[in-house]
Design an enzyme around this catalytic site. Structure first.
Site, PDB file in Angstrom:
ATOM      1  N   GLU A 202      39.369  44.450  43.996  1.00  0.00           N
ATOM      2  CA  GLU A 202      40.992  44.047  45.319  1.00  0.00           C
ATOM      3  C   GLU A 202      41.743  45.237  44.051  1.00  0.00           C
ATOM      4  OE1 GLU A 202      40.821  41.739  48.490  1.00  0.00           O
ATOM      5  OE2 GLU A 202      41.637  41.252  47.394  1.00  0.00           O
ATOM      6  N   CYS A 203      41.904  45.983  44.588  1.00  0.00           N
ATOM      7  CA  CYS A 203      43.344  47.332  43.137  1.00  0.00           C
ATOM      8  C   CYS A 203      42.774  46.990  42.134  1.00  0.00           C
ATOM      9  CB  CYS A 203      44.555  46.247  44.253  1.00  0.00           C
ATOM     10  SG  CYS A 203      46.203  47.342  44.020  1.00  0.00           S
ATOM     11  N   GLY A 204      43.843  46.251  42.103  1.00  0.00           N
ATOM     12  CA  GLY A 204      43.709  45.997  40.402  1.00  0.00           C
ATOM     13  C   GLY A 204      42.165  45.241  39.900  1.00  0.00           C
TER      14      GLY A 204
END
Length: 441
Positions: free
Chosen positions: A327-329
């Site tokens: 997720e994201c990072g």
């Protein structure tokens, strides 16, 4: 439920909600009360500060992504064994996304669902009697809400406080306290908000100073008396089915943005969670069923991640046979490369074809309603996930991987492909908050 509670809100962002919330949480704890903290909305940074102030975990409760039974169940779970629940609002009290009443993501929705009285924090810098008009408007705008009273913030002088208090008394709103303007009372910030709790030097001492400051200027006894019992309907506490029985979860300064309510629900469903640190060059435990890389700040640690050979080799070996989700990072770390703020390109895991950049920055923010594009660990094709996206990174090259999901924002429009998937590996920039029980695959 035996806990009583209130919601700390404000007419706008930047009014001092977090400072006052942390000060009150610690001040009541120092009085011997067990305080259950919650955060309205998708802000995943404040929850760690709440936990540091109270010694108890904090949960995010979000009326856009969560239905009333889920909000009620999570609030009840977090309030178990507590005497006081303190909820911190996000943005302005009524601010949210387009939607039906009760499902806008606003803090007013949360107060309504849980029956919490609103305590309004008013930043009165640059005004005096006008603050009473603002407070009265907030108190009367939404008939669903109960108002407990007001805490004044950034008061310039005793005369300033007296003028504001007198005006508020004429509109019948109790005043619990007046905090003077004090530049030394603050917490460090960076691009996504506050510096993370784990990265804040002398955090406990800072929170203790906030508590002393707030306790000196707020009537804690009157505020506690204004709290009301939580009033909830039918409840459930699992926002998302566990993606596996044994979940390997990255956790360190680069990967820390996992919603606490997800971990609570997974554990209550019987899942086991094992933490490992990519920054310490630890691979995912090989006996896990899935590896989950949450969001965080990989852009601040890109060089170290790129050289963490044991972690990267272990992650690649894991992904050959078992699911990996980022997720994201975490999505950025799964890609081919990450360009940091200085423009230096760092090779990443290479499990997805996307390359991302923190050198070329653009803020992306908002709710996401995503339909899975293929069967996977998070559910079957077509399953609806509700989440949130907040980052400054950009995509340099998407590559040729098919999308993880088709997503719309809260404002409608056509669904667009988001994220990437390849083999057992999936990822996207949005953080999952809950699935949508109204939508069958």
């Amino acid at each position: 439920m035996s806990a009583r509670g209130f919601l700390l809100a404000a007419p706008r962002s930047g009014s001092g909600k977090t400072i006052v919330a942390l000060g009150l949480m610690r001040a009541f704890r120092e009085r011997g009360l067990s305080v259950a903290p919650v955060k309205s909305g998708p802000d995943y940074i404040d929850s760690a500060f709440h936990a540091a102030a109270t010694g108890r975990p904090s949960l995010n409760l979000d009326s856009w992504a969560m239905d009333e039974p889920l909000i009620a169940g999570l609030a009840a779970a977090n309030a178990e064994g507590a005497e006081l629940l303190i909820a911190e609002a996000s943005m302005g009290l009524f601010d949210g996304a387009p939607g039906i009443i009760g499902r806008t993501g606003s803090s007013a929705d949360l107060a309504s669902v849980l029956g919490l009285p609103v305590v309004l924090i008013l930043d009165v810098s640059g005004q005096a009697q006008t603050a009473a008009a603002i407070a009265k408007g907030c108190a009367e705008y939404d008939p669903r809400l109960k108002f407990g009273g007001v805490i004044l913030n950034k008061v310039a002088s005793e005369r300033h406080a007296r003028l504001t208090r007198t005006a508020l008394e004429t509109v019948g709103l109790p005043i619990f306290g007046a905090l003077p303007r004090e530049k030394a009372i603050s917490l460090p910030e960076r691009h996504l908000g506050l510096v993370q709790a784990a990265d804040t030097d002398d955090l406990d001492a800072k929170i203790a100073r906030l508590a002393a400051f707030v306790a000196a200027h707020v009537d804690l006894d009157a505020l506690r008396q204004a709290a009301a019992p939580l009033s909830c309907g039918p409840a459930r506490a699992n926002a998302l089915k566990p993606p596996g029985q044994r979940i390997a979860l990255a956790r360190d300064a680069a990967f820390s943005f996992i919603y606490p309510h997800l971990l609570l629900g997974w554990r209550r469903a019987g899942a086991e969670i094992s933490f490992f640190s990519p920054l310490q060059d630890e691979p995912p435990p090989p006996d896990a069923d899935i590896c989950w890389l949450p969001g965080g700040y990989p852009e601040l640690h890109a060089g170290r991640l790129s050289s963490a050979r044991t972690f990267l080799d272990g992650l690649r070996e894991f992904a050959e046979k078992k699911p990996v989700h980022g997720e994201c990072g975490g999505y950025m770390a799964l890609g081919a490369a990450l360009t940091d703020a200085e423009g230096i390109r760092h090779p990443m895991a290479g499990l997805l074809s996307v390359s991302t950049s923190f050198f070329k920055r653009r803020m992306t923010l908002g709710y996401r309603r995503a339909a899975l594009a293929a069967d996977g660990a998070l559910g079957p094709r077509g399953k609806i996930l509700l989440g949130h996206e907040f980052h400054y990174a950009t995509v340099e090259t998407q590559g040729d991987d098919p999308p993880f999901a088709l997503a719309r924002d809260a404002y409608g429009g056509e669904a667009a492909p988001v994220g990437s998937r390849r083999g057992h590996v999936t990822g996207s920039f949005f953080h999952v908050i809950a699935d949508d029980p109204r939508m069958a695959p």
